[in-house]
Design a protein around this motif. Sequence first.
Motif, PDB file in Angstrom:
ATOM      1  N   ALA A 170       1.483  -3.098   5.436  1.00  0.00           N
ATOM      2  CA  ALA A 170       0.094  -2.668   5.634  1.00  0.00           C
ATOM      3  C   ALA A 170      -0.099  -1.230   5.125  1.00  0.00           C
ATOM      4  O   ALA A 170      -1.103  -0.901   4.470  1.00  0.00           O
ATOM      5  CB  ALA A 170      -0.288  -2.777   7.096  1.00  0.00           C
ATOM      6  N   SER A 171       0.872  -0.366   5.418  1.00  0.00           N
ATOM      7  CA  SER A 171       0.779   1.033   4.987  1.00  0.00           C
ATOM      8  C   SER A 171       0.811   1.128   3.462  1.00  0.00           C
ATOM      9  O   SER A 171       0.013   1.867   2.856  1.00  0.00           O
ATOM     10  CB  SER A 171       1.933   1.834   5.595  1.00  0.00           C
ATOM     11  N   LYS A 172       1.696   0.404   2.829  1.00  0.00           N
ATOM     12  CA  LYS A 172       1.782   0.427   1.367  1.00  0.00           C
ATOM     13  C   LYS A 172       0.506  -0.106   0.735  1.00  0.00           C
ATOM     14  O   LYS A 172       0.042   0.398  -0.310  1.00  0.00           O
ATOM     15  CB  LYS A 172       2.984  -0.400   0.911  1.00  0.00           C
ATOM     16  N   GLY A 173      -0.079  -1.095   1.391  1.00  0.00           N
ATOM     17  CA  GLY A 173      -1.311  -1.670   0.855  1.00  0.00           C
ATOM     18  C   GLY A 173      -2.478  -0.686   0.889  1.00  0.00           C
ATOM     19  O   GLY A 173      -3.229  -0.558  -0.070  1.00  0.00           O
ATOM     20  N   VAL A 174      -2.624   0.012   1.998  1.00  0.00           N
ATOM     21  CA  VAL A 174      -3.731   0.970   2.133  1.00  0.00           C
ATOM     22  C   VAL A 174      -3.509   2.185   1.224  1.00  0.00           C
ATOM     23  O   VAL A 174      -4.446   2.658   0.556  1.00  0.00           O
ATOM     24  CB  VAL A 174      -3.862   1.435   3.596  1.00  0.00           C
ATOM     25  N   LEU A 175      -2.259   2.649   1.179  1.00  0.00           N
ATOM     26  CA  LEU A 175      -1.959   3.863   0.403  1.00  0.00           C
ATOM     27  C   LEU A 175      -1.783   3.576  -1.093  1.00  0.00           C
ATOM     28  O   LEU A 175      -1.735   4.524  -1.902  1.00  0.00           O
ATOM     29  CB  LEU A 175      -0.688   4.526   0.944  1.00  0.00           C
ATOM     30  N   GLY A 176      -1.676   2.320  -1.458  1.00  0.00           N
ATOM     31  CA  GLY A 176      -1.498   1.964  -2.860  1.00  0.00           C
ATOM     32  C   GLY A 176      -0.134   2.328  -3.404  1.00  0.00           C
ATOM     33  O   GLY A 176       0.020   2.653  -4.580  1.00  0.00           O
ATOM     34  N   ILE A 177       0.886   2.251  -2.530  1.00  0.00           N
ATOM     35  CA  ILE A 177       2.258   2.610  -2.941  1.00  0.00           C
ATOM     36  C   ILE A 177       2.974   1.348  -3.423  1.00  0.00           C
ATOM     37  O   ILE A 177       2.959   0.323  -2.762  1.00  0.00           O
ATOM     38  CB  ILE A 177       3.036   3.246  -1.763  1.00  0.00           C
TER      39      ILE A 177
END
Length: 261
Positions: free
Chosen positions: A254-261
């Motif tokens: 979820a974090s990677k998805g929001v941050l675009g990482i």
Amino acid sequence: MKEKDIKLQRIIYDTIIETKRPLLFMSNELLNDDEIMGSYSSTPITYRYARRDDRRGKYIESELVDSSLEYNNDGSLSETIYNIYKNDSSSKLYAIKDESLKFISEFAKTKELIKIVEKQGFKVYQTNETYYENYYYIKSKTCEIKLDNWTYSELKKNPSYITLLDNYQIKLKSLVQQTVPHSKTLDKYLGLYRIQRNKMSTANINAWKNATTQAQKLNDQIFKLGEQYAGNYSFTPFDRLTSLRRQFTDNLGASKGVLGI
């Protein structure tokens, strides 16, 4: 003794009397496991056996007849094809039905595997998983291990397989437990994002990116370690830690998805 084992041993105890005309001897007696175990040599020819004397004098009752020869389905020769195996230690000959070879091979392999693990100090126990099949298991320090083809193959390659498997589980458990603080940190920033959205401060966004990067490094370690036993379904860890692993990967994804990482 299980019914399945009795059936198998009766199949094996179709022995051959060595005479000028080899005869097949049928018996209902049971062989013990020590008689079954060992290495065998096979003959290149498969056979049928004579149910009765041939009127033309080609064969006598119970004689083994080359299955490649002319076969008249008059009931005098068996429809069953036999493979002939010689026990290299005892020199006894056994007539094995063609369709029974795989079953017998698995039986012998299981018995050998049981001896291997018992010699290493493990107690073997059995379960009835289906009406037709039952399996043998042992418990190591960290896992329940099924004594199947995979386990047999691994132990034959490396007698220390079970010790290495336990060490692997201990290391994996340690890494998964390290995901807890990472999950809490990522969950904190995900909560802030749900409330603040594009109003999150640059400091929080940067801290979140750094936390995600560190969590990804730990995830890579866990993934790389897991590759060692990927596809091996012959053991079940006592401590699965499934919920911790799922929570961590969910928060990381979820974090990677929001941050675009």
